[in-house]
Design a protein around this motif. Structure first.
Motif, mmCIF file in Angstrom:
data_model
loop_
_atom_site.group_PDB
_atom_site.id
_atom_site.type_symbol
_atom_site.label_atom_id
_atom_site.label_comp_id
_atom_site.label_asym_id
_atom_site.label_seq_id
_atom_site.Cartn_x
_atom_site.Cartn_y
_atom_site.Cartn_z
ATOM 1 N N SER A 9 0.801 -1.222 0.000
ATOM 2 C CA SER A 9 0.000 0.000 0.000
ATOM 3 C C SER A 9 0.834 1.273 0.000
ATOM 4 N N GLY A 10 2.152 1.132 0.125
ATOM 5 C CA GLY A 10 3.005 2.305 0.284
ATOM 6 C C GLY A 10 3.582 2.832 -1.012
ATOM 7 N N PRO A 11 4.407 3.869 -0.909
ATOM 8 C CA PRO A 11 4.972 4.506 -2.092
ATOM 9 C C PRO A 11 6.183 3.765 -2.642
ATOM 10 N N VAL A 12 6.504 4.057 -3.894
ATOM 11 C CA VAL A 12 7.755 3.601 -4.496
ATOM 12 C C VAL A 12 8.843 4.572 -4.050
ATOM 13 N N VAL A 13 9.937 4.040 -3.527
ATOM 14 C CA VAL A 13 11.037 4.876 -3.028
ATOM 15 C C VAL A 13 12.366 4.316 -3.514
ATOM 16 N N GLY A 76 9.463 14.755 -6.083
ATOM 17 C CA GLY A 76 10.718 14.053 -6.309
ATOM 18 C C GLY A 76 11.293 13.392 -5.078
ATOM 19 N N TYR A 77 10.634 13.518 -3.945
ATOM 20 C CA TYR A 77 11.123 12.877 -2.723
ATOM 21 C C TYR A 77 9.951 12.530 -1.819
ATOM 22 N N ARG A 78 10.201 11.607 -0.880
ATOM 23 C CA ARG A 78 9.188 11.168 0.071
ATOM 24 C C ARG A 78 9.695 11.437 1.488
ATOM 25 N N LEU A 79 8.874 12.104 2.279
ATOM 26 C CA LEU A 79 9.229 12.424 3.655
ATOM 27 C C LEU A 79 8.588 11.433 4.621
ATOM 28 N N SER A 80 9.417 10.792 5.415
ATOM 29 C CA SER A 80 8.954 9.904 6.484
ATOM 30 C C SER A 80 9.207 10.625 7.800
ATOM 31 N N VAL A 81 8.159 10.815 8.592
ATOM 32 C CA VAL A 81 8.273 11.603 9.823
ATOM 33 C C VAL A 81 7.745 10.802 11.013
ATOM 34 N N LYS A 82 8.544 10.761 12.073
ATOM 35 C CA LYS A 82 8.133 10.141 13.329
ATOM 36 C C LYS A 82 7.701 11.233 14.312
ATOM 37 N N THR A 116 5.696 22.088 3.942
ATOM 38 C CA THR A 116 5.026 21.228 2.967
ATOM 39 C C THR A 116 3.546 21.107 3.319
ATOM 40 N N ASP A 117 2.744 20.664 2.369
ATOM 41 C CA ASP A 117 1.320 20.499 2.649
ATOM 42 C C ASP A 117 0.952 19.053 2.957
ATOM 43 N N HIS A 118 1.937 18.148 2.915
ATOM 44 C CA HIS A 118 1.639 16.755 3.268
ATOM 45 C C HIS A 118 2.915 16.023 3.680
ATOM 46 N N ILE A 119 2.723 14.994 4.490
ATOM 47 C CA ILE A 119 3.785 14.066 4.879
ATOM 48 C C ILE A 119 3.517 12.758 4.152
ATOM 49 N N ASP A 120 4.541 12.158 3.590
ATOM 50 C CA ASP A 120 4.329 10.940 2.803
ATOM 51 C C ASP A 120 4.091 9.712 3.679
ATOM 52 N N VAL A 121 4.877 9.551 4.733
ATOM 53 C CA VAL A 121 4.667 8.447 5.683
ATOM 54 C C VAL A 121 4.777 9.030 7.087
ATOM 55 N N TYR A 122 3.710 8.902 7.850
ATOM 56 C CA TYR A 122 3.666 9.474 9.199
ATOM 57 C C TYR A 122 3.534 8.337 10.189
ATOM 58 N N ARG A 123 4.340 8.385 11.260
ATOM 59 C CA ARG A 123 4.384 7.226 12.168
ATOM 60 C C ARG A 123 4.679 7.638 13.606
ATOM 61 N N GLY A 147 -6.002 14.480 3.521
ATOM 62 C CA GLY A 147 -4.966 14.821 2.553
ATOM 63 C C GLY A 147 -3.667 15.336 3.134
ATOM 64 N N TYR A 148 -3.556 15.390 4.459
ATOM 65 C CA TYR A 148 -2.330 15.883 5.083
ATOM 66 C C TYR A 148 -1.244 14.815 5.180
ATOM 67 N N VAL A 149 -1.649 13.557 5.116
ATOM 68 C CA VAL A 149 -0.730 12.420 5.182
ATOM 69 C C VAL A 149 -1.080 11.484 4.039
ATOM 70 N N ARG A 150 -0.048 10.877 3.448
ATOM 71 C CA ARG A 150 -0.295 9.943 2.341
ATOM 72 C C ARG A 150 -0.362 8.488 2.808
ATOM 73 N N HIS A 151 0.525 8.102 3.727
ATOM 74 C CA HIS A 151 0.598 6.689 4.143
ATOM 75 C C HIS A 151 0.864 6.573 5.643
ATOM 76 N N LEU A 152 0.380 5.485 6.218
ATOM 77 C CA LEU A 152 0.592 5.174 7.624
ATOM 78 C C LEU A 152 1.844 4.321 7.783
ATOM 79 N N GLY A 153 2.689 4.715 8.718
ATOM 80 C CA GLY A 153 3.844 3.907 9.081
ATOM 81 C C GLY A 153 3.833 3.608 10.564
ATOM 82 N N LEU A 154 4.647 2.667 10.984
ATOM 83 C CA LEU A 154 4.832 2.342 12.397
ATOM 84 C C LEU A 154 6.331 2.336 12.685
#
Length: 331
Positions: A9-13, A76-82, A116-123, A147-154
């Protein structure tokens, strides 16, 4: 740069991600200009996954990345934020906060600091023992729907928690420590991820520098911040662990790569569903790490690596005892 997909379900990185924590926090003095230049070099080399945390030097890391990413194509990039680790003005940590209202509050600050207006993976960085994971994930799901987050991470949770979270909303990936000297995830966590179609972003692939090939007993841990607290770097433990590195160096020499490249390549070779994160703070270390994605390990190579560093051979826990209870897997 080769690519991988974070679960089903996640993005291509990119097949290698950049962990930015060391540019602001934890491992001693840093150089702001060099940090920004390293982020630029990573992007130019095709690295698209950048990992940070809102508590890394209390927002400093996010502000640093905002500066480094300014003018770059957001697609062009994906942000993963904890998020969720509580800190005071000193060096200590004050627990975890996974309450739904806190999730949204943390997110609002991160969006602003990162520009930014969204986080790609938020965990959540760790499990809040006082808040059911379903409530924390439910709040992230609301932010995905908005629309503020694209994907769920843990991050650093056990297999049972992964299942509970995934039942609320599909989990893209679990971020957890995994390296030649930290392999507890292989018991329950990794099989669960694969059963559910969840990817893994592996941090600590060089054991915080211990198995990079650059550590030595005379270096010590002075100035290296958090490494000084890690049992694997203390007393007789580090001397023993460095004998493993020397055994690994023999395999790397025969393969025509560095110890660090071999250690990173080993993690990547454990499955196409795993993306190693490298915490390069300088362009020099980044330049060494990047070729690891092209190091192809044969079955014979993997057997030699296993012989050099058998599972469980490292001495000392990966965190101080007070932190071990909050981890999703042991050593």
């Amino acid at each position: 740069m080769k690519t991988r997909t974070l679960g089903t379900s996640g993005p291509v990185v990119s097949a290698l991600g950049l962990g930015a924590m060391g540019m602001s926090d934890a491992y001693g003095p840093t150089d702001r200009a060099e940090s920004i230049a390293t982020v630029h070099a990573a992007l130019d080399a095709g690295v698209t996954l950048i990992d940070t945390g809102d508590f890394y030097a209390m927002g400093h890391n996010e502000l640093l990345l905002a500066e480094a990413l300014r003018g770059r194509d957001r697609d062009g990039y994906r942000l993963s934020v904890k998020f969720g680790m509580l800190r005071g003005p000193g060096p200590g940590f004050g627990g975890h906060d996974g309450r739904p209202e806190a999730v949204k509050n943390f997110l609002a600050y991160s969006l602003t600091r990162l520009g930014t207006d969204h986080i790609d993976v938020y965990r959540p960085a760790r499990l809040d023992p006082d808040v059911p994971i379903e409530e924390t994930v439910g709040a992230i799901k609301e932010m995905i729907d908005a629309g503020y987050v694209r994907h769920l991470g843990l991050s650093e949770v056990d297999a049972a928690t992964v299942r509970r979270a995934h039942a609320v909303h599909p989990v893209a990936d679990l971020q957890i420590e995994y390296s030649l000297i930290s392999r507890a995830v292989e018991d329950d966590v990794l099989p669960t991820l694969r059963e559910l179609g969840i990817g893994m972003t592996a941090y600590g692939v060089l054991g915080r520098g211990l198995i990079s090939g650059h550590w030595s007993t005379d270096r010590g841990t002075a100035g290296d911040g958090r490494a000084a607290m890690m049992p694997r770097f203390s007393g007789e433990n580090v001397a023993h662990n460095l004998t493993l590195v020397e055994a690994l160096r023999g395999v790397a020499d025969a393969k025509g790569c560095t110890v660090a490249q071999l250690a990173i390549a080993w993690v990547a070779a454990q499955g196409e569903d795993i993306v190693p994160l490298v915490g390069a703070r300088t362009r020099k270390r980044l330049d060494e790490a990047l070729p690891a994605v092209d190091v192809a390990l044969t079955a014979d190579d993997l057997a030699e690596i296993e012989k050099a560093v058998p599972r469980g051979a490292a001495r000392g826990d990966r965190y101080p005892s007070a932190f071990m209870a909050n981890l999703g897997a042991g050593n």
